[in-house]
Design a protein around this motif. Structure first.
Motif, mmCIF file in Angstrom:
data_model
loop_
_atom_site.group_PDB
_atom_site.id
_atom_site.type_symbol
_atom_site.label_atom_id
_atom_site.label_comp_id
_atom_site.label_asym_id
_atom_site.label_seq_id
_atom_site.Cartn_x
_atom_site.Cartn_y
_atom_site.Cartn_z
ATOM 1 N N UNK A 137 0.989 3.263 6.589
ATOM 2 C CA UNK A 137 -0.414 3.239 7.007
ATOM 3 C C UNK A 137 -1.041 4.619 6.870
ATOM 4 N N UNK A 194 -4.110 5.626 4.427
ATOM 5 C CA UNK A 194 -5.284 6.293 4.968
ATOM 6 C C UNK A 194 -5.594 7.584 4.217
ATOM 7 N N UNK A 224 -3.370 -0.917 13.901
ATOM 8 C CA UNK A 224 -4.093 0.258 13.407
ATOM 9 C C UNK A 224 -4.487 0.080 11.938
ATOM 10 N N UNK A 225 -3.632 -0.571 11.162
ATOM 11 C CA UNK A 225 -3.933 -0.731 9.735
ATOM 12 C C UNK A 225 -5.122 -1.647 9.523
ATOM 13 N N UNK A 280 -8.351 0.215 10.830
ATOM 14 C CA UNK A 280 -8.834 1.213 9.874
ATOM 15 C C UNK A 280 -9.045 0.633 8.475
ATOM 16 N N UNK A 295 -7.264 -0.837 6.071
ATOM 17 C CA UNK A 295 -6.438 -0.301 4.989
ATOM 18 C C UNK A 295 -6.127 -1.405 3.974
#
Ligand SMILES: Cc1ncc(C[n+]2csc(CCOP(=O)(O)OP(=O)(O)O)c2C)c(N)n1
Ligand SMILES: [Mg+2]
Lengths: 310, 281
Positions: free
Chosen positions: B129, B133, B164-165, B168, B170
């Motif tokens: 990840x 990013x 989180x991925x 954000x 991704x």
């Protein structure tokens, strides 16, 4: 009394400075940005401030991955949550992978005095210094906070920086001789050596001043870099002053006192050492100064311990 | 899309990668065979058809990245890297020896082409990840590919990274879950169920697809078509067979880690030779 500064605010200023210096510096927050002094960085470099929420294991891995693409991530949160909690991520993803990530544990030691042991960090140095290749930094005053943040950004490789919560008195001049990996001889002396690190160095400093007034010629050393450790300055002190007292806001196991004793033992030097810090127990809770008093870390107590040890 | 000729070539390459894995086992006399053989077709498709990489420039800035989150499957990674020309095949014969460049879990500082030091399960997705990013921040079109084990999904840290991925966005990241349905202690759903697997990933904000993880054409198609949903990271749940290609070891829990007997290796070699002949027909 000299001027005092909020360490987190000072850290935040330093982060902006290194952010200006290196376009690759990234601030990583685990719902910890504001409390870590990173708001000015966030305002100045919104695209370089990454929020992850409360996932301290995850952020270490993300920081490692970001570093593989040439970024210099600063991961900043409450000290136990970036050391004890994600220890394996720190060890493997940053240490073993040798990534250029700077982890900052703030409100370290017992500075979250009222919040109790879950939020205190008395083992961070012991844990992180076992990881090969990690630089461990523990600044003693606001000027030194800036020095270590710049030094950490300037070198390539994983670093751990430990800062407290309470205001710290300014002890050093802007241009004092700071060198990463070297102890700082604050004052020379021949009767006894007092070695301090981090938040409570100021108390060791005050104790040294008082001892001097009482006719004890104290050598005072500030250790801002716990790893790599300046063994030379300690061996010299052992030889020249004979007796050493260490002062730290950390467990006696694994911290500055341990490092000093390991250094002497490895070199076969037989020297009397007294370690002041927190012994094998979860610390109590209450006002910060009361807690420091419980563990003998106030200036007067340090002074008395030194005198009793001579 | 693959031409029939391309498909055939990839199938032959996959067999060669399996042979390389066996070569490593032969050198070290033991190793994590099961989970390595279940991902061979996936890594072959990635390294020989999908990924933008250059064995001569293993650190090329805009390269695609591959993170083997389930690091114990590294025999397959070493095997495919050798086949792709990152290093000489003879290095495979050092597996198991003192200080070998091929440790039991990969070390990026020892071997060109290795992107991360995995082995402790539950680390790779976060690292990947971060890579995804960073590549996005640099405006590079590079992609990040990840392989995870199905048993590995029990690690909570994966779900931090999954959240989180997607948070954000991704969408330059493609994860393969190697659903060979086994882990050390038995059937994965019995040891610690991950069901409902696809819904879990979907609810974490991922685009999903379920495929046969030994069908190279389908693997390539998925990798060419991701992101499956705009702005989301993608996951392929790849149904596979542990120890795929060695009949006596296939789908058997006791071949997670193989202490190989000479006659077993011989039989495996003969089975691979038979596959070879079939592919030549
Ligand atoms: C954190 C951690 N715990 C335990 C292990 C030991 N271990 C290695 S492989 C494995 C099973 C993994 O199962 P799965 O993810 O399904 O992979 P497969 O065996 O199918 O390749 C375990 C428990 C490990 N490597 N890391
Ligand atoms: Mg499995």
């Amino acid at each position: 009394m000299s001027e005092s500064k909020d360490p987190r605010k000072t850290f935040g200023e330093a982060l902006v400075e290194v952010g200006e210096k290196y376009g690759t510096v990234i601030a990583i927050s685990a719902d910890s940005s504001g409390g870590s002094g990173m708001t000015p960085f966030k305002e100045k470099f919104p695209d370089r401030h990454l929020e992850f929420g409360i996932m301290e294991q995850g952020v270490i891995g993300f920081a490692s991955g970001l570093a593989t693409t040439g970024k210099i991530p600063f991961v900043v949160a409450i000290a136990p949550f970036v050391t004890a909690r994600p220890f394996e991520m720190f060890r493997n993803d940053l240490g073993y992978m040798r990534q250029n990530v700077k982890v900052v544990g703030r409100c370290a030691g017992i500075s979250y005095s009222d919040l109790g042991p879950t939020h205190q960090s008395l083992d961070d140095v012991a844990l992180i210094r076992t990881i090969p290749g990690v630089t461990v930094l523990n600044p003693a005053d606001p000027v030194e906070i800036k020095k270590v943040v710049h030094a950490a950004a300037d070198i390539t490789g994983p670093c751990y920086i430990k800062i407290g919560k309470e205001k710290m008195p300014v002890l050093f001049e802007e241009n004092y001789p700071f060198e990463l990996g070297k102890g700082y001889l604050v004052r020379d002396g021949k009767d006894v050596t007092l070695i301090g690190t981090g938040t409570v160095f100021a108390n060791a400093h005050a104790a040294a001043e008082a001892l001097k007034k009482e006719g004890v010629d104290v050598r005072l050393i500030d250790i801002h870099t716990l790893k790599p450790f300046d063994s030379g300055i300690v061996l010299k002190a052992a030889k020249e002053t004979g007796t050493i007292v260490t002062v730290e806001e950390h467990y006696l196991a694994g911290g500055l006192g341990s490092i000093v004793c390991e250094t002497l033992a490895r070199e076969g030097v037989c020297t009397k050492v007294k370690m002041i810090g927190i012994d094998d127990q979860f610390a109590s809770n209450g006002p910060y100064d009361d807690l420091l008093g419980l563990y003998g870390l106030l200036p007067d107590q340090i002074k008395e311990t030194v005198k009793g040890f001579l | 899309m693959l031409t029939p000729q391309e498909l055939k070539t990839l199938q032959k390459t996959a067999l060669q990668v399996r042979k390389n894995v066996l070569r490593e086992i032969k050198a070290g006399k033991m190793g994590h065979i099961g989970g390595a053989l279940s991902i061979v077709d996936i890594v072959t498709a990635l390294y020989f058809k999908i990924m933008n990489i250059d064995p001569k420039k293993p650190l090329m800035r805009d390269r695609d990245r591959f993170v083997l989150s389930a690091g114990h499957k590294c025999l397959a990674l070493y095997a495919v890297l050798a086949e792709r020309g990152f290093f000489d095949h003879s290095v495979l014969d050092t597996y198991g020896s003192l200080g070998s460049k091929l440790p039991g879990h990969p070390d990026m500082h020892k071997l060109p082409g290795v992107e991360s030091n995995t082995g402790a399960l539950g680390h790779g997705l976060s690292i990947a990840g971060g890579m995804a990013m960073g590549l996005k921040m640099d405006g590079l079109g590079s992609k990040v590919y990840v392989i995870m084990g199905d048993g590995e999904l029990a690690e909570g840290s994966n779900w931090e990274a999954a959240a989180a991925s997607s948070h954000h966005k991704l969408d330059n990241m493609l994860v393969f879950v190697d659903r060979n349905s086994l882990q050390i202690s038995g059937r994965t759903v019995e040891v610690m169920s991950y069901e409902p697997l696809e819904e879990r990933w979907r609810s974490f904000g991922w685009g999903t697809r379920i495929i046969n993880g030994h069908d190279i054409e389908t693997i390539v198609k998925a990798a060419e078509e991701f992101p499956f949903e705009k702005g989301k990271p993608s996951v392929v749940i790849a149904d596979t067979v542990k120890s795929k290609g060695i009949s006596f070891a296939e789908d058997r829990v006791d071949f997670h880690y193989w202490k190989a007997k000479e006659e077993e290796i011989l039989q495996a070699e003969q089975e691979f030779a038979a596959i070879d002949r079939r592919l030549e027909e």
